[in-house]
Motif scaffolding. Structure first.
Motif, PDB file in Angstrom:
ATOM      1  N   UNK B 769       0.804  -1.208   0.000  1.00  0.00           N
ATOM      2  CA  UNK B 769       0.000   0.000   0.000  1.00  0.00           C
ATOM      3  C   UNK B 769       0.831   1.248   0.000  1.00  0.00           C
ATOM      4  N   UNK B 770       0.136   2.341  -0.207  1.00  0.00           N
ATOM      5  CA  UNK B 770       0.785   3.634  -0.141  1.00  0.00           C
ATOM      6  C   UNK B 770      -0.149   4.623   0.521  1.00  0.00           C
ATOM      7  N   UNK B 794      -5.188   6.988   0.892  1.00  0.00           N
ATOM      8  CA  UNK B 794      -4.540   5.702   1.109  1.00  0.00           C
ATOM      9  C   UNK B 794      -5.044   4.722   0.070  1.00  0.00           C
ATOM     10  N   UNK B 795      -4.173   3.842  -0.287  1.00  0.00           N
ATOM     11  CA  UNK B 795      -4.518   2.824  -1.266  1.00  0.00           C
ATOM     12  C   UNK B 795      -3.774   1.563  -0.871  1.00  0.00           C
ATOM     13  N   UNK B 883      -9.327   3.638  -3.117  1.00  0.00           N
ATOM     14  CA  UNK B 883      -8.734   4.753  -2.358  1.00  0.00           C
ATOM     15  C   UNK B 883      -9.696   5.179  -1.263  1.00  0.00           C
ATOM     16  N   UNK B 884      -9.145   5.668  -0.192  1.00  0.00           N
ATOM     17  CA  UNK B 884      -9.975   6.239   0.852  1.00  0.00           C
ATOM     18  C   UNK B 884      -9.163   7.275   1.617  1.00  0.00           C
ATOM     19  N   UNK B 904     -13.935  10.235   2.129  1.00  0.00           N
ATOM     20  CA  UNK B 904     -14.263   9.476   0.924  1.00  0.00           C
ATOM     21  C   UNK B 904     -13.721   8.057   0.992  1.00  0.00           C
ATOM     22  N   UNK B 905     -14.419   7.204   0.290  1.00  0.00           N
ATOM     23  CA  UNK B 905     -14.071   5.794   0.239  1.00  0.00           C
ATOM     24  C   UNK B 905     -14.606   5.317  -1.113  1.00  0.00           C
ATOM     25  N   UNK B 906     -13.711   5.024  -2.032  1.00  0.00           N
ATOM     26  CA  UNK B 906     -14.143   4.802  -3.406  1.00  0.00           C
ATOM     27  C   UNK B 906     -13.670   3.452  -3.943  1.00  0.00           C
ATOM     28  N   UNK B 907     -14.449   2.927  -4.841  1.00  0.00           N
ATOM     29  CA  UNK B 907     -14.008   1.753  -5.583  1.00  0.00           C
ATOM     30  C   UNK B 907     -14.040   0.453  -4.811  1.00  0.00           C
TER      31      UNK B 907
END
Lengths: 574, 1035
Positions: B769-770, B794-795, B883-884, B904-907
C-alpha cells in the motif's frame, strides 16, 4: 558509583523476580471447559461421550430438514404455501449442492459418526469402568454409527467411510461404494449390537437388542433390492423382524389415538424413539419441531386466532390428492384418517366471527339456539365450531344449500389449497410454553411395531409369501378398524401386492419420515412421483434416487469430491 | 533468550551512565572558568501570566537555567558574553531568541504554538521529536478530535489519518465503529489495532461472542472514554514502530494520551453542545398501491390453474382472491397505505457537556474533567448516556522522583431498544392499519402471524434491552532519575470493566407474540492489569552522537467471567429482569471464565549522528498463554533508519525545500488475537435425555492443535517527509509491503471429517500500500484571512498468498468453500453473475440452461462450457476500497472560523443483504420498491414476484453494488469573541459554533448510507444526520 550499581542490581533483581514465575504465569488452565484428552479418559467422560453420540439423533429428526428429506417429493406429500425448500418437492434446479438442508444433514451425520468412532477408539484406554457396561456402551455407539451410515447411504449412495476418529486436519475423503459400507460398517456394527445389547435398558431411550434387530432387518430389506444384494437378505430381514415381533413384549396399541397421546409416548408399541423432554435445558436448541410443519393456515380463518392448543402453522407439507383418495375409499371401516387428522376448530377469536348474509337467511339457516338467522348477526360465538373439515369421502352430504344453512365454515378436499388442507393432528404439542414456541417435547418414534409388521410383510412378499404377508398386514388393519369392522378390514393373500403394501404404509405411517426411503428402496420413487405428485412429476428423473453431495464437501476436500451423477458438476448417470 | 540480553544490557547502560556522570560534572564545573554576570527577567504568556519551567539557554552552549513559579529567572553569564543570544523554550510555545545586546533585564512574552506541540510525538514507551522519527507514525491533536461531536474518539479520527479506516456500524446510539489500520492481514484472527492509553495497553476483552442467543456487546475500547479528555492520538502504522508492542502490534497501535495538568494559572473550561439528529434516509419500500400490484402479480394463475413459477403468462386473479386478509382487501380497494417508517422515526438529539479544571504549581499538576454525553435515537427506546470523570495528577516528590496517576471513571447506560422494530417497519404490509378506531395499537395489523406492529415494540416498558457499563481505567507510575539521563519508571495499570445487560420482552412484542413475558440477564466482569518496569537512558556523546536506550519488562493478564440466565413465563411485566426466579421456564443458563496472560521484554536503541542520520533498533520478546506449550515465546525485531537530507550542506541552496527526510524501516510483529484455550481441543455440551432424565453429554467440538503459534507480519516501509515553501506545504508519503505468515487460519475441513474447521497456522497474506498526507497553508493574507487544507489518501492491495490446500501435484489451490482465492483479497464476493432476467423470447433457452422460467434471474455461463454448474461462480468484487481518505478545509477571518471535512471511500463492492432480504418477491411482506419483471414489463432488474417461494432462486446475485461514496462529514461555522469583549466577561476565551454532521453523501448506492460494515441488513438502524450548536468557554 556504588549507589548507582546498587540501584541497578535492585532493578535487575526486580526483573528477575518477575521472570522466575514466567512459565507458570503463561500456563493455560481450562476452567470453564473440558478437553477430550483429559475428560474422555475417565469413566464419567466416556459415559458423556456416549450420551453425546445419541444427541445427533435429535439433529437428524427433529427439524424441517429431516422432514424435507423424507416427506417432500413423494406420492403422499406435496408442498404447502410456505418454506424455502420446496425444491425437494419439485425436483427442480433448486435441489442442488448448495442446499443448506442437505449440507446440514450431511454434516451432522458425520459429526455423529466421528463421535461414535471416538468412543470406540478411546474406550481401549479406559480404566475403572465395569467391562460389561463398557461393552454395552460400545454396542450402543456401534448401533448409532450403523444408523448414521444407513441414513447416509440411503440419501447419498456412495459416501466417505471411516471407522477411525479424526485427529488433526483431515482434508482427504473417500467415496466408498455402498456395498462396502454395508459390508464393513453397518452390518457388522449391528451384529455386534445384537450380540451385546440387553433386551431393555433401565435408561429409557438407549439402544436395545430389539432395536438393533429391527434396524438390521431394515438394512437387509433395503439391501435386498440392490444390485449387490445378498441372497438371504429378504429371509434374514423376515427373521429379524420376526424376532422383534415375537421375542419381546412389544404390542400394538389397541387404539391408534392412544399411540399418539403425548402422555403415552413410552407405550409398548415403541421399539426405538428419539428422546425429548419438557425441560428446555434438556432439549437445548433441538426440541421436536414436527408439530409445526403439517398444519394448515387455520389462524387466518374467520373466528380463529393462533393459540398454543391449535399450534403454529408452518404450512410446509400437505397431503397429495393421491393420499386423500387412498383415505377416502374406506373411511367407514378404517379409523386411521380420523385419528390422524384434525377436523374441527373451535372459535377462539370474537373479533373475526362472520355475520349471516341474505343467502344464509334465504336458505333457512338457524342459530345455535334454533332461532332463525338474521342478516348482520354473528353466525356463532367463541367456543362454537368455526371450521369443519370433513375430509375425503365425506363430500356428498355437503350440498351448497346445507353449507349455506351451516353456521361454521366447511372446507371440502376439492377446495384445498396450499394454505387450506388436511391438517395432521398427531404431532401437535400443546405443552409448548408459548404460541411461537418451536421446540416441542414429544418423543419422535423411529421404530414402532406397526411399521415392523409391514416391513416383515414386505420381506415376505419379496420371497413370494403373500399368505404370511397378509397376516402381517392384517395385524395393523384390524387395529385400524372401527369397532365391529374388523372382519371387513381383513384382506386375503390374493389382495397382497407391493402396490397394496405401499398404500397400507401410506395409511399406517402417514408423515412419519419414512415415505421417501420406502419409495426409493422399493424402486418406485420416480414412477409414483410422476403418477401422483403433479409438482414433482415434470422434473423427477432416475438420478434423484440420491441427493447431491453438499458443495462444501466438494470444495473443501483435497482434490475435490465427486458429485453424484446427474447433478450439475457430476458425471452423467448411465 | 532476550532477557539474558536484557540483564546484560543494563550493565552497558551502567557503563555509559558512568561516563555520563563524568561529563556532567565537567559541565557543572564549567562556570568556574568564567567570571559571571547575570541577566534577570520574567517570562509571561500572551495573557500575561508567568510561565514556570521555561528553559533559558545561552545559544551555542549548554549553559542555562529555568524560570521559577512566577516565571522569573536569573541567569549567570560568563564574562564577555554581552553579545550572545538567549534561547527561551517551553513545550507548547514558540521558541524565542533574544540578543543580549548588553541588557541585564530581559522580559519575554512567549506565544503559544499548537504546531510546536505536535513536533513531539508519542511513540510508545516514550516520546520523540517529530524530526527524529524514523517509522511511520501519524497523529491528530485535541483540536481535530473535538471538531466532531461524538461519543467515540475513533469517529473523530475517521478520514483524518491516511491508512486508518474507520467505519460506523449503524445509527443506534452508542454503537461502536470498527477501525482497521492499513487493511487486513489476518483472515480469522482479529484485525483490530491495539489501544494504549497513557502507556497502558488495553487488556479488556474486545471479542464479541454469542451466549444463549444474545451477543456479548463487545467493547470497542474507546467507547468508554471521553473524546474531550484526549490530548492526542498517535497511530503507529509500520512494523518498526509497532514492534515494541510485539505480539500485539500486527494491526497497528493507537496511542492515546490524555490531557495532563500544566503548572500556572488554573483554567476552568466548559464545552457544551446540543444537536438534533434525523435518520439519514428511509428505506425505499413499496407503498400500499405498489404492494397491492405486486401481490396481484405474485398470485397470477397459470393456464393450468396454479400459482407459482409456471404462472408467468397466466391471468391476474380478482382482488377478492388476491387479498385473503379483509384488512388488506379493504386497503387495496380503498387506496389506503401506511408508511410504517414514518410512524417510528422522529428527530433524535445529542447533548454533550464537559467541565474541566487544569492547573498546578511546579511540583504538582492536575487535570480534572467531568463529562456528560447523551444521545437520543431517532426511534423510541434507543438512547445512550455516558458519565465520565477524569483525574490526572503529577507530583514531583523530590528532585529525582516523580509520581503520578491517570484515572478514568465511566458509567454508561445504553438502551438498544427493540431489535425488531426496524425489520417490522420495513416488512409490515403497507396495506395494514396501525391503530383501531379507538386509537389503540393493533398488535397484528393483518392476520399474518409473523409480522407484528412495530409500534407495539415502542410502548414504554414493554421491550427493553439495556446495557450498563462501569469502568475504571486507572494507572499509576513512579519515575526516578537515578543519575542524569538514566530513568527508571514503574507503571501499573488496571482496567476494571463491569457490564450488565438486561433484556425484557413483554407479552405484546414481536418475539413473544402474546406469549408470556421473557427476560435475559447477563453479567460480565473483566479485570485486567499491566505492570511494567521501564529503564530509559539518553546521552549526547561528543556533541554528535545522541544515544537513547530503553528497556522494558512487562506482564499483563486478563480475567473475564460472565453469567447469563434466560427465562420465559414471567408472571408480571413490571419486574423486567429483576425477579427471574419467578419464571416458569428456564431457557438457558450458563457461566464462563476466561483468562490469558502475556509476559514481555523489550529493548530499544535510538542513535542519532549529527542530527541527520537516525537509527532505531528494537527487539521484543513476548510469551502468550494462548499458544501451545513450546510455542509461547517469540522475538519481534524492528529496525528503522532515517536521513534528514534537508540538513545536509548541499541542500543549503535549495530554498524551496524547508524539510526533507527519507525513512526506511523493517519490522516483524505478531498476532495472537484468538480466543484463549484454542489449543486444548475443548468439548462442547450435548443435549439428550433418557425419558425425562438429563442425558447431557460432552461432544467433540474442536480438534486440539498443539502446534498453534504466532501469526507474524513483517513490514517494509519506505517513506519521505517533506516541507516546501517555508513549510506552507508539507507532507508525508509512505509505501509499504506487509507479508503475514503462519496465519491463524480457521481452516475449513470437509464435513466428512466430523469437524467444520481447525484453527491452524497455515497460509500467508500480503498487503502492499501507499499513503499520502498533504497539509497546505494556502492563504495567509495580511488582512487576516487564512485558508488551510489537509488531504490524505490511502490505497492498498491485499492478497492471499498461500492457503492450506494443495492439489495432487503440490501446487497451491484456492479454498472455494471459504471463498478464499490465491492472489485475491481476503474477503471477496464469490457468486454467480446475474446478467438479467429471462425474457419470454428466451423461454426454451431458460429451461434448457437453468431449468428456469421467464421472469426468473438469468445467470452467466461464466466458464462458457454451455452448462450451468457451480463452476460458473465468479469473483464479483471485494470490500476493499481502491482509495480512501479525507479532505479538510479550514478558513479563518478575524474571529470567524469555517471548516468542512470530506470523507471518501471509493471503488469497492458493497454486499447489501438488504437488496435480497427485503426483495423476497414473495409479496407476503413488504418489499423494496424495485422494478420487477412481469410479462408486460420485460425489465432485466428484478425477477417476477411469486407467492410460492420464500425468495427467488439466486437472489443473492442482486446484492453486489458499487459502494463508493464521498461524504460531507462535518461542516462548521464558529466565532471567537474578541478578547476585548471576553475580558469584560472575565473569560479568557469564548467561542460559539454551529455544525452539521453527515448532512450529505454522494454515492451511486441510494438505499442507505453506504458507510456501513459492508453489509446492510434489515435489522440495522439508519445512520443519522446531526445539526448542532455549541459553546466553548475558558475562564
Amino acid at each position: 558509583m556504588n549507589i548507582k550499581m546498587k540501584s541497578i542490581f535492585i532493578l535487575i533483581a526486580l526483573m528477575a523476580f518477575n521472570i522466575q514465575s514466567c512459565d507458570k504465569f503463561l500456563e493455560e488452565d481450562l476452567v470453564s471447559d473440558v478437553s477430550g484428552s483429559s475428560y474422555y479418559t475417565t469413566p464419567a467422560g466416556l459415559e458423556d461421550a456416549v450420551d453425546a453420540t445419541y444427541s445427533s439423533l435429535k439433529y437428524i429428526h427433529s427439524n424441517e430438514r429431516a422432514h424435507s428429506l423424507t416427506i417432500f417429493g413423494t406420492d403422499t406429500y406435496t408442498n404447502g404455501a410456505d418454506g424455502g425448500h420446496k425444491s425437494f418437492n419439485y425436483y427442480d434446479n433448486g435441489l442442488n449442492s448448495a442446499s443448506s438442508q442437505i449440507r446440514e444433514m450431511w454434516d451432522e451425520l458425520y459429526r455423529g459418526i466421528n463421535q461414535a468412532n471416538a468412543v470406540i477408539n478411546r474406550s481401549q484406554a479406559i480404566e475403572g469402568l465395569d467391562p460389561d457396561i463398557l461393552s454395552q456402551r460400545l454396542a450402543e455407539v456401534r448401533f448409532l454409527r450403523a444408523y448414521y451410515y444407513f441414513v447416509l447411504v440411503r440419501q447419498f449412495g456412495d459416501v466417505h467411510l471411516t471407522l477411525e476418529e479424526t485427529v488433526g486436519a483431515e482434508v482427504e475423503a473417500n467415496k466408498t461404494p455402498q456395498e462396502t459400507i454395508y459390508e464393513t460398517a453397518i452390518v457388522p456394527d449391528l451384529e455386534f449390537a445384537i450380540a451385546t445389547l440387553p433386551d431393555s435398558q433401565s435408561d429409557y431411550g438407549r439402544a436395545t437388542k430389539p432395536a438393533a434387530e429391527n434396524l438390521l432387518g431394515l438394512v437387509k430389506l433395503t439391501r435386498g433390492y440392490q444390485t449387490f444384494a445378498k441372497a438371504d437378505d429378504f429371509s434374514e430381514a423376515e427373521r429379524l423382524f420376526g424376532n422383534v415381533i415375537d421375542d419381546y413384549s412389544f404390542a400394538l396399541e389397541p387404539d391408534m389415538g392412544k399411540l399418539w397421546d403425548q402422555d403415552n409416548d413410552k407405550n409398548k408399541e415403541i421399539i426405538f424413539s428419539v428422546q425429548y423432554g419438557t425441560d428446555e435445558i434438556l432439549n437445548g436448541t433441538e426440541g421436536n419441531r414436527s408439530h409445526l410443519y403439517f398444519l394448515m393456515e387455520y389462524d387466518k380463518e374467520k373466528g380463529m386466532i393462533r393459540d398454543i392448543a391449535n399450534g403454529r402453522p408452518f404450512k410446509r407439507f400437505r397431503p397429495t390428492q393421491y393420499l386423500l383418495d387412498v383415505w377416502g375409499a374406506n373411511r367407514d371401516n378404517d379409523n386411521r384418517y380420523d385419528l390422524t387428522y384434525k377436523h374441527v376448530w373451535i372459535s377462539n377469536n370474537p373479533k373475526s366471527i362472520p355475520v349471516w348474509e341474505q343467502a344464509n337467511v334465504d336458505a333457512g339457516a338457524k342459530n345455535a339456539d334454533g332461532s332463525p338467522a338474521v342478516v348482520g348477526q354473528p353466525r356463532w360465538a367463541v367456543g362454537d365450531t368455526a371450521i369443519f373439515m370433513p375430509g375425503p369421502g365425506r363430500e356428498a352430504k355437503w350440498t351448497p344449500t346445507k353449507r349455506l344453512q351451516t353456521r361454521y365454515v366447511v372446507y371440502l378436499p376439492s377446495e384445498y389449497t396450499e394454505r387450506i388442507f388436511g391438517h395432521i393432528g398427531k404431532f401437535i404439542d400443546p405443552r409448548r410454553p408459548a404460541i411461537q414456541w418451536e421446540r416441542g417435547s414429544r418423543d419422535w418414534f423411529i421404530m414402532r411395531l406397526g411399521d415392523t409388521y409391514l416391513l416383515r410383510a414386505e420381506a415376505r412378499i419379496k420371497q413370494g409369501n403373500t399368505t404370511d404377508a397378509a397376516d402381517d398386514i392384517n395385524m395393523v388393519r384390524v387395529r385400524a378398524a372401527w369397532p365391529g369392522k374388523e372382519a371387513v378390514m381383513m384382506i386375503t393373500p390374493g389382495d397382497v401386492t407391493m402396490d397394496f403394501l405401499l398404500e397400507e404404509r401410506a395409511r399406517e405411517l402417514d408423515a412419519e419420515q419414512e415415505r421417501w426411503y420406502t419409495l426409493a428402496r422399493t424402486g418406485t420413487l420416480v414412477d409414483r412421483v410422476k403418477l401422483y405428485n403433479p409438482l414433482g412429476a415434470p422434473n423427477i428423473d432416475a438420478h434423484h434416487i440420491h441427493r447431491p453431495i453438499p458443495q462444501n464437501q466438494i470444495d473443501r476436500t483435497s482434490g475435490g469430491y465427486e458429485q453424484n451423477c446427474g447433478y450439475p458438476g457430476g458425471p452423467s448417470c448411465n | 533468550m532476550l532477557w539474558i540480553l536484557l540483564i546484560c544490557t543494563p550493565s552497558f547502560a551502567a557503563k555509559d551512565s558512568f561516563e555520563g556522570k563524568e561529563s556532567a560534572s565537567l559541565l557543572n564545573s564549567a562556570p568556574l572558568f568564567f567570571q559571571a554576570d547575570a541577566i534577570r527577567g520574567r517570562i509571561v504568556d500572551d495573557a500575561g501570566a508567568g510561565i514556570p519551567g521555561v528553559n533559558i539557554i545561552i545559544k551555542g552552549t549548554s549553559n542555562g537555567t529555568t524560570s521559577d513559579a512566577e516565571g522569573r529567572y536569573v541567569l549567570s553569564l560568563p564574562s564577555g558574553f554581552t553579545d550572545g543570544t538567549l534561547v527561551y523554550s517551553f513545550i507548547g510555545f514558540s521558541t524565542q531568541e533574544q540578543a543580549i545586546s548588553g541588557r541585564s533585564t530581559i522580559d519575554v512574552t512567549l506565544v503559544s504554538d499548537v504546531t510546536a506541540l505536535s513536533e513531539v510525538v508519542v511513540v510508545g514507551y516514550g516520546t520523540q521529536e517529530k524530526r527524529d522519527v524514523t517509522a511511520s507514525i501519524s497523529s491528530i491533536n485535541a483540536d481535530a478530535i473535538s471538531k466532531v461531536s461524538t461519543t467515540n474518539a475513533l469517529e473523530s479520527m475517521k478520514g483524518q489519518i491516511a491508512g486508518v479506516d474507520v467505519l460506523q456500524s449503524n445509527g443506534r446510539p452508542g454503537s461502536t465503529p470498527t477501525v482497521t489500520v492499513r487493511g487486513r492481514r489476518s483472515i480469522n484472527a482479529s484485525n483490530d489495532p491495539l489501544f494504549v492509553i497513557d502507556g497502558v495497553p488495553m487488556t479488556s476483552n474486545t471479542s464479541t461472542g454469542t451466549d444463549g442467543g444474545i451477543s456479548n456487546s463487545g467493547s470497542n475500547p474507546l467507547n468508554d472514554f471521553n473524546p474531550n479528555d484526549i490530548a492526542s492520538i498517535e497511530v503507529l502504522k509500520d512494523a518498526a514502530a509497532t514492534a515494541i508492542y510485539g505480539s500485539r502490534g500486527a494491526n497497528g497501535v493507537v496511542l492515546i494520551t490524555t490531557k495532563r495538568g500544566k503548572s500556572g494559572k488554573t483554567t476552568i473550561s466548559y464545552n457544551g453542545s446540543y444537536g438534533v439528529s434525523q435518520p439519514f434516509s428511509k428505506f425505499p419500500m413499496m407503498n400500499g398501491a405498489q404492494f397491492a400490484d405486486m401481490k396481484r402479480e405474485a398470485k397470477r394463475l397459470s393456464p393450468l390453474g396454479v400459482t407459482g413459477r409456471t404462472a408467468w403468462e397466466g391471468t391476474i386473479q380478482p382482488d377478492a382472491n388476491v387479498f385473503e386478509d379483509p384488512v388488506e382487501l379493504n386497503s387495496a380497494t380503498n387506496g389506503l397505505s401506511t408508511d410504517w417508517q414514518d410512524l417510528i422515526f422522529h428527530n433524535g438529539s445529542q447533548s454533550n457537556h464537559q467541565v474541566s479544571a487544569n492547573g498546578g504549581n511546579e511540583k504538582t499538576q492536575f487535570n480534572i474533567a467531568i463529562g456528560y454525553f447523551n444521545e437520543d435515537g431517532t426511534i423510541d427506546g434507543m438512547d445512550f448516556t455516558k458519565l465520565t470523570a477524569r483525574i490526572n495528577l503529577d507530583h514531583q516528590v523530590s528532585k529525582r522522583i516523580k509520581v503520578g496517576m491517570s484515572n478514568q471513571l465511566t458509567h454508561s447506560i445504553k438502551n438498544n431498544g427493540s431489535g425488531s422494530v426496524m425489520s417490522e417497519a420495513v416488512n409490515q404490509t403497507p396495506l395494514g392499519l396501525p391503530y383501531d378506531g379507538q386509537g389503540n395499537i393493533i398488535f397484528l395489523p393483518i392476520s399474518d402471524g409473523i409480522r407484528s406492529n412495530p409500534l407495539s415494540e415502542l410502548v414504554p416498558g414493554k421491550r427493553i434491552d439495556e446495557e450498563k457499563v462501569d469502568r475504571i481505567f486507572s494507572s499509576a507510575y513512579v519515575e526516578a532519575e537515578i543519575i542524569e539521563g538514566l530513568k527508571y519508571k514503574f507503571l501499573i495499570g488496571t482496567d476494571l470493566r463491569y457490564n450488565t445487560r438486561g433484556i425484557f420482552l413483554g407479552r405484546f412484542t414481536n418475539p413473544q407474540k402474546n406469549g408470556d413475558p421473557a427476560a435475559t440477564y447477563l453479567n460480565e466482569a473483566n479485570v485486567g492489569y499491566t505492570m511494567e518496569n521501564l529503564i530509559t537512558y539518553n546521552k549526547l556523546i561528543g556533541g554528535k552522537h545522541n544515544i537513547g536506550l530503553t528497556f522494558l519488562q512487562s506482564t499483563s493478564a486478563n480475567n473475564y467471567e460472565n453469567h447469563i440466565t434466560s427465562v420465559s413465563g414471567l408472571p408480571y411485566e413490571s419486574q423486567k429482569w429483576y425477579n427471574i426466579g419467578t419464571a416458569s421456564t428456564i431457557n438457558f443458563i450458563n457461566s464462563r471464565f476466561e483468562k490469558y496472560s502475556l509476559a514481555s521484554f523489550m529493548g530499544r536503541i535510538n542513535y542519532t549522528f549529527n542530527g541527520k542520520y537516525l537509527l532505531q533498533a528494537t527487539l521484543r520478546a513476548d510469551g502468550s498463554s494462548r499458544l501451545a506449550p513450546g510455542n509461547k515465546w517469540t522475538n519481534f525485531p524492528g529496525l528503522s533508519a532515517g536521513w534528514r537530507v534537508v540538513d545536509e550542506p548541499f541542500m543549503a541552496n535549495i530554498n524551496f525545500l524547508s524539510d526533507l527526510k527519507i525513512r526506511g524501516s523493517y519490522g516483524v510483529v505478531g498476532n495472537t488475537s484468538i480466543d484463549p484455550y484454542q489449543t486444548a481441543g475443548r468439548l462442547s455440551k450435548s443435549v439428550y435425555s433418557w425419558d425425562e432424565a438429563n442425558a447431557a453429554g460432552f461432544k467433540l467440538n474442536e480438534i486440539p492443535n498443539p502446534d498453534l503459534t504466532w501469526e507474524k507480519s513483517a513490514t517494509v516501509d519506505v517513506g519521505v517527509d517533506f516541507g516546501l515553501f517555508d513549510g506552507r506545504l508539507s507532507g508525508t508519503f509512505d509505501y509499504y509491503v506487509t507479508n503475514t505468515t503462519d496465519l491463524l487460519l480457521r481452516r475449513a475441513l470437509p464435513a466428512s471429517s466430523g469437524y467444520d474447521l481447525i484453527l491452524s497456522n497455515i497460509g500467508a497474506t500480503r498487503t502492499k500500500g501507499m499513503e499520502l498526507t498533504l497539509s497546505a497553508n494556502i492563504v495567509d493574507s495580511p488582512g487576516g484571512f487564512k485558508w488551510d487544507a489537509d488531504f490524505n489518501l490511502a490505497h492498498y492491495k491485499e492478497e492471499i498468498v498461500d492457503l492450506a490446500q494443495r492439489d495432487p501435484d503440490g501446487n497451491k489451490t484456492d479454498d472455494v468453500g471459504n471463498s478464499w482465492f490465491i492472489g485475491q483479497p481476503i474477503r471477496v464476493f464469490y457468486d454467480y453473475k446475474k446478467v438479467g432476467i429471462w425474457q419470454v423470447a428466451e423461454k426454451d433457452q431458460a429451461a434448457a440452461f437453468m431449468g428456469a422460467f421467464p421472469g426468473e434471474i438469468k445467470l452467466a455461463d461464466a466458464n462458457g462450457d454451455g452448462l450451468f454448474t457451480p463452476d460458473d461462480r465468479v469473483i464479483i468484487g471485494s470490500d476493499i476500497p481502491s482509495v480512501y481518505g479525507g479532505l479538510n478545509n479550514r478558513f479563518a477571518y478575524k474571529g470567524f472560523d469555517f471548516s468542512f471535512f470530506l470523507y471518501y471511500r471509493l471503488g469497492y463492492t458493497l454486499d447489501s443483504r438488504f437488496n435480497s432480504d427485503q426483495a423476497t418477491m414473495q409479496s407476503r411482506y413488504n418489499n423494496l420498491n424495485v422494478d420487477y419483471w412481469t410479462i408486460d414489463n420485460p425489465t432485466n432488474s428484478y425477477p417476477r414476484p411469486n407467492l410460492n417461494q420464500e425468495s427467488p432462486s439466486y437472489i443473492s446475485t442482486v446484492r453486489y453494488e458499487d459502494g463508493g461514496f464521498v461524504k460531507l462529514r462535518t461542516i462548521t461555522l464558529g466565532y471567537n469573541f474578541p478578547s476585548s469583549l471576553t475580558e469584560k466577561l472575565g473569560l479568557s476565551n469564548l467561542r460559539i459554533y454551529v455544525s452539521a454532521q453527515n448532512p450529505k453523501v454522494w454515492s451511486s448506492y441510494t438505499d442507505f448510507d453506504p458507510e456501513s460494515i459492508n453489509e446492510i441488513s434489515s435489522g440495522d438502524i439508519p445512520s443519522n444526520k446531526l445539526f448542532l450548536g455549541g459553546i466553548n468557554l475558558t475562564f
